[in-house]
Design a protein around this motif. Structure first.
Motif, short mmCIF file in Angstrom:
data_model
loop_
_atom_site.label_atom_id
_atom_site.label_comp_id
_atom_site.label_asym_id
_atom_site.label_seq_id
_atom_site.Cartn_x
_atom_site.Cartn_y
_atom_site.Cartn_z
N GLY A 33 0.84 -1.29 0.00
CA GLY A 33 0.09 -0.16 -0.09
C GLY A 33 0.87 1.15 0.00
N PHE A 34 1.97 1.17 0.75
CA PHE A 34 2.63 2.42 1.04
C PHE A 34 3.63 2.60 -0.53
N THR A 35 3.89 1.57 -0.99
CA THR A 35 4.74 1.68 -2.42
C THR A 35 3.77 2.14 -3.67
N LYS A 36 2.79 1.73 -3.58
CA LYS A 36 1.73 2.08 -4.54
C LYS A 36 1.10 3.38 -4.26
N SER A 37 0.62 3.93 -3.09
CA SER A 37 0.43 5.46 -2.94
C SER A 37 1.54 6.37 -3.17
N LEU A 38 2.60 6.00 -2.55
CA LEU A 38 3.88 6.93 -2.99
C LEU A 38 3.95 7.16 -4.38
N ALA A 39 4.02 6.16 -5.24
CA ALA A 39 4.40 6.24 -6.76
C ALA A 39 3.14 7.03 -7.27
N MET A 40 2.03 6.58 -6.97
CA MET A 40 0.83 7.30 -7.50
C MET A 40 0.95 8.73 -7.21
N THR A 41 1.00 8.94 -5.99
CA THR A 41 1.03 10.42 -5.26
C THR A 41 1.98 11.18 -6.26
N VAL A 42 3.29 10.70 -6.22
CA VAL A 42 4.31 11.63 -6.71
C VAL A 42 3.98 11.92 -8.35
N LEU A 43 3.58 10.94 -9.09
CA LEU A 43 3.46 11.18 -10.43
C LEU A 43 2.10 11.90 -10.50
N SER A 44 1.11 11.86 -10.00
CA SER A 44 -0.18 12.52 -9.98
C SER A 44 0.22 13.99 -9.62
N GLU A 45 1.03 14.26 -8.68
CA GLU A 45 1.08 15.66 -8.02
C GLU A 45 1.98 16.50 -8.75
N ALA B 88 4.47 15.42 0.66
CA ALA B 88 5.90 16.12 1.14
C ALA B 88 6.84 16.42 0.10
N LEU B 89 7.17 15.31 -0.45
CA LEU B 89 8.46 15.58 -1.44
C LEU B 89 7.91 16.43 -2.61
N CYS B 90 6.66 16.06 -3.15
CA CYS B 90 6.20 17.34 -4.24
C CYS B 90 6.15 18.56 -3.74
N THR B 91 5.45 18.64 -2.45
CA THR B 91 5.27 20.15 -2.13
C THR B 91 6.62 20.74 -1.67
N THR B 92 7.45 20.06 -1.02
CA THR B 92 8.87 20.87 -0.79
C THR B 92 9.46 21.05 -1.83
N ALA B 93 9.66 20.30 -2.78
CA ALA B 93 10.06 20.63 -4.47
C ALA B 93 9.41 21.85 -5.04
N ALA B 94 8.27 21.97 -4.87
CA ALA B 94 7.48 22.95 -5.51
C ALA B 94 8.01 24.52 -4.63
#
Length: 231
Positions: free
Chosen positions: A8-20, A186-192
Motif C-alpha cells: 500500500g505504501f509503495t503504490k500510494s507513494l508512486a501514484m502520489t508523486v506522479l499525480s502531483e 511532502a516530497l512534491c510540495t517541498t520541491a515546488a
C-alpha cells in the motif's frame, strides 16, 4: 485488506508523486512561495494535503463496509484503467506547454487584484463584517498560511489523485496508503516551494502524464490478476 503495508505504501507513494508533479496545486505552491515566506506556504499546503489524504483514505477504508468488497475491488480496477487511459490521452493530445501553470498564475493574479485596495465593489460595512469574522483566525494563523491551505485543499477536492487515493485505500492497506500519500505529498510540495516557478516551468507535463498513465494501467492489471487468483 489483503495487501501488506509495504504494498500500500509503495503504490500510494508512486501514484502520489506522479499525480502531483505538474498538478495545479504543485504550481500554486511554487507561485505562492515566490511571493510569500516559504515556511508559511509549505506549512499551509502540507496541512491541507495531509488532511485531504487522511480523509480520502478514510473514505476508501469505509467503502467496503458500505458496498461489498467484491464491488469495491471492481470499481477500483475500473478507476485505475480509466485514469490510466485519461492520463495517456492527456499526454498524447497536449501541446506540451504548461497550460496549468498559466491557468493557476492567472487565477492567483485575479485574486490578488480582486483583493487590492482599489476595488470599489464592496461596501465598508461588508468589509468590517469580514474583518470581524476573520479576526479570530488571523490571530491564530497567518493569512499566508490560510491562503495556501485553502487554495491547496479546495484545489485537491475531487481531483484525480484524491479519487485514486480513495480507490487505492479501499483495496489496499490503509496505513500504508496514508504513509505513502503523505510522504509523496511532502516530497512534491517541498520541491515546488524550494524550486519555485523555475522548477515548475522545466517539468514536462507530457512525460508526467505518460508516466502516470502507465502506472495506473499497471495498477489496473495487478488488480485484475489479484481478482483472478481469488477465484
Amino acid at each position: 485488506m489483503g495487501s501488506s503495508i509495504l504494498e500500500g505504501f509503495t503504490k500510494s507513494l508512486a501514484m502520489t508523486v506522479l499525480s502531483e508533479i505538474g498538478d495545479k496545486t504543485f504550481f500554486a505552491a511554487a507561485i505562492l512561495a515566490m511571493r510569500h515566506p516559504r515556511r508559511l506556504v509549505l506549512a499551509g499546503c502540507m496541512t491541507a494535503l495531509i488532511i485531504m489524504t487522511i480523509l480520502s483514505v478514510l473514505l476508501g477504508w469505509a467503502a467496503p463496509n458500505l458496498i461489498s468488497r467484491q464491488w469495491t475491488h471492481h470499481i477500483t480496477t475500473v478507476l485505475f484503467f480509466g485514469f490510466g487511459l485519461w492520463s495517456l490521452w492527456e499526454a498524447f493530445t497536449g501541446d506540451g506547454e504548461s497550460e496549468e501553470l498559466a491557468e493557476v498564475e492567472a487565477k492567483l493574479d485575479g485574486n490578488l487584484k480582486a483583493g487590492s485596495p482599489g476595488s470599489k465593489g464592496a461596501s465598508k460595512d461588508n468589509d468590517d463584517l469580514k474583518k470581524l469574522q476573520t479576526r479570530f483566525l488571523m490571530q491564530i494563523f497567518s493569512p499566508i498560511f490560510l491562503k495556501a491551505f485553502s487554495i491547496t485543499f479546495f484545489g485537491e477536492w475531487g481531483d484525480k489523485s484524491q479519487i485514486a487515493t480513495i480507490g487505492l485505500a479501499s483495496d489496499s492497506n490503509p496505513f500504508g496508503v496514508v504513509l505513502g500519500g503523505i510522504i509523496g505529498q511532502a516530497l512534491c510540495t517541498t520541491a515546488a516551494v524550494l524550486g519555485g516557478k523555475s522548477l515548475a516551468t522545466q517539468i514536462s507535463e507530457k512525460m508526467v502524464s505518460l508516466s502516470s498513465g502507465i502506472l495506473f494501467l499497471v495498477f489496473g492489471v495487478q488488480s485484475v490478476l489479484a481478482s483472478a487468483t481469488r477465484l
